[in-house]
Design a protein around this motif. Structure first.
Motif, short mmCIF file in Angstrom:
data_model
loop_
_atom_site.label_atom_id
_atom_site.label_comp_id
_atom_site.label_asym_id
_atom_site.label_seq_id
_atom_site.Cartn_x
_atom_site.Cartn_y
_atom_site.Cartn_z
N LYS A 62 0.83 -1.20 0.00
CA LYS A 62 0.00 0.00 0.00
C LYS A 62 0.87 1.26 0.00
CE LYS A 62 -3.72 2.47 2.28
NZ LYS A 62 -4.66 2.56 3.41
N GLU A 63 1.93 1.25 0.81
CA GLU A 63 2.84 2.40 0.86
C GLU A 63 3.51 2.65 -0.49
OE1 GLU A 63 5.42 1.25 4.00
OE2 GLU A 63 3.92 1.62 5.59
N GLN A 64 3.73 1.57 -1.25
CA GLN A 64 4.35 1.68 -2.57
C GLN A 64 3.36 2.10 -3.66
OE1 GLN A 64 5.94 -2.27 -2.97
NE2 GLN A 64 7.52 -1.96 -1.40
N GLY A 65 2.09 2.20 -3.31
CA GLY A 65 1.07 2.59 -4.27
C GLY A 65 0.60 1.46 -5.17
N LEU A 66 0.97 0.23 -4.83
CA LEU A 66 0.57 -0.92 -5.64
C LEU A 66 -0.79 -1.48 -5.21
CD1 LEU A 66 4.04 -2.71 -5.85
CD2 LEU A 66 2.95 -1.24 -7.56
N VAL A 67 -1.18 -1.12 -4.01
CA VAL A 67 -2.47 -1.52 -3.44
C VAL A 67 -3.12 -0.29 -2.85
CG1 VAL A 67 -3.55 -2.83 -1.57
CG2 VAL A 67 -1.78 -3.91 -2.97
N ARG A 68 -4.40 -0.08 -3.12
CA ARG A 68 -5.10 1.08 -2.58
C ARG A 68 -5.75 0.78 -1.23
NH1 ARG A 68 -6.06 4.70 -7.00
NH2 ARG A 68 -4.05 4.78 -8.08
N HIS A 69 -6.33 -0.41 -1.08
CA HIS A 69 -7.01 -0.78 0.16
C HIS A 69 -6.64 -2.22 0.52
CE1 HIS A 69 -9.49 2.83 -0.02
NE2 HIS A 69 -9.70 2.55 -1.30
N MET A 70 -6.35 -2.46 1.78
CA MET A 70 -5.89 -3.78 2.21
C MET A 70 -6.87 -4.41 3.19
SD MET A 70 -2.68 -2.51 4.55
CE MET A 70 -2.94 -1.42 5.96
N GLY A 71 -7.07 -5.72 3.00
CA GLY A 71 -7.98 -6.44 3.88
C GLY A 71 -7.78 -7.93 3.73
N PHE A 72 -8.78 -8.70 4.12
CA PHE A 72 -8.66 -10.16 4.03
C PHE A 72 -10.05 -10.78 3.91
CE2 PHE A 72 -8.91 -9.02 8.50
CZ PHE A 72 -9.74 -9.98 9.08
#
Length: 372
Positions: A132-142
């Motif tokens: 997410k910090e790298q901008g490769l993922v916008r929202h993180m979850g499971f």
């Protein structure tokens, strides 16, 4: 976003016996109509459609529309990494397969008691934060398949998770195994929005017993039977998205039709689905959702979900009917797959089943019914 998401797990096939033989041209039509009607959320995963879903996502969606026109989610499953390096290997192959520059939503896939330790051991939550910090993922979850107590623990230990994907439908709402209601309430307690998977329970809630069907049709003659299941999940106030694994253009037209201007349940509708759930539970022999996780690694190559589906249909028939078309359907499947009676009792199916079903015992019942 509108509350309906396109689940890319049960796509239309040109060969029903080959999960990778996706009818890409039909999927393109489905994608076009989905976007045309104002829906944007697409959900895929590494192993869907015989590991081919992410490729189809690129061909039918990513290569044909500007990146800002859609929302894309995919997942990292614990069965496909065994080192820190493997996590990135899977992730960047997913980027190549989908052609996406980034993922709007990225999930650690199918967390349960048996897999949580592995996600912790390989610091997958920290790894996801880095993406997410790298901008490769916008929202993180499971996504999650276990009890509410474990879910509470995970959300307590990882308060930065932005969403959780849960199996929620009116049949599993009070299930002591799936614990749809309890898990939903746990997510709500933590202030974490919910994405719903299996709202129609793998098609189970699209073909329900006649008396339950009549209950719905009497109240709303113009509404399809599956619409009750999708609207049930979408009517929950902490649900941000409901995924539907649409496998035909007709299904997509129906779903987008009633979800285009979504109307939540009224009091009478809540009451009707509770009654329908009781009726369906009475008539369902094997509560399988057809996810096929069990079949992918079966050493006897048994078509477990297909056999359970046939068996459930037969169990709903009159006991006096005798032969049904499902006998022939079963025999045809055994020309390509192992019979139910070929089960070697290795137990891998039960260890991976998100529904925690006694799969081997159910296969014995199927074998007793068909292997004569």
């Amino acid at each position: 976003m509108k509350k309906l998401g396109f689940g890319l797990m049960r796509l239309p096939l040109v060969d029903k016996a080959d999960p990778a033989a996706v009818d890409v041209e039909q999927v393109k039509e489905m994608v076009d109509l989905f976007l045309e009607r104002g829906f944007t959320y697409f959900d895929t995963a590494w192993m869907y459609c015989g590991f081919h879903s992410e490729n189809v996502t690129r061909e039918a969606l990513v290569d044909r529309y500007p990146r800002e026109a859609f929302t894309l989610a995919t997942k990292l499953h614990s069965g496909f990494f065994n080192s820190l390096e493997d996590r990135d290997k899977v992730f960047f192959e997913q980027m190549a397969k989908t052609g996406a520059e980034y993922f709007d939503y990225y999930l650690l896939h199918g967390i349960s008691q048996s897999s949580y330790g592995k996600y912790e051991e390989f610091d997958c939550f920290g790894w996801l934060r880095e993406k997410k910090e790298q901008g490769l993922v916008r929202h993180m979850g499971f996504s999650f398949h276990d009890n509410a107590r474990l879910l509470d623990r995970i959300l307590t230990e990882h308060p930065d998770m932005e969403f959780v994907q849960l199996q929620i439908n009116y049949l599993d709402w009070e299930s002591p195994w799936i614990q749809s209601r309890q898990c939903y309430e746990t997510a709500k307690k933590h202030g974490v929005p919910v994405i719903v998977m299996e709202p129609v329970k793998g098609g189970t809630l699209a073909q329900i017993p006649k008396k339950a069907e009549e209950l719905f049709l009497e109240y709303a003659p113009g509404m399809s039977i599956p619409s009750w299941a999708v609207r049930f999940a979408a009517s929950l106030d902490n649900v941000m998205m409901v995924l539907s694994g649409m496998s035909s253009l007709e299904q997509l037209k129906d779903n987008t039709g009633y979800m285009e201007d979504f109307r939540p349940f009224d009091d009478r509708e809540w009451e009707l689905v509770r009654k329908a759930a009781d009726m369906i539970n009475e008539a369902t022999a094997v509560p399988c959702t057809g996810c096929a996780y069990c079949a992918d690694g079966c050493p006897a190559k048994i078509a477990i979900p297909q056999y359970f589906s046939l068996y459930n249909e037969d169990m709903r028939e009159s006991k006096d009917k005798g032969w049904t078309a499902n006998v022939t359907n079963y025999q045809q499947l055994t020309h390509k797959f192992g019979k139910a009676g070929d089960c070697i009792q290795c137990g891998q199916c039960e260890s991976i089943c998100p529904q925690h079903l006694p799969v081997m015992e159910h296969l014995k019942a199927v074998s007793a019914h068909y292997d004569k």
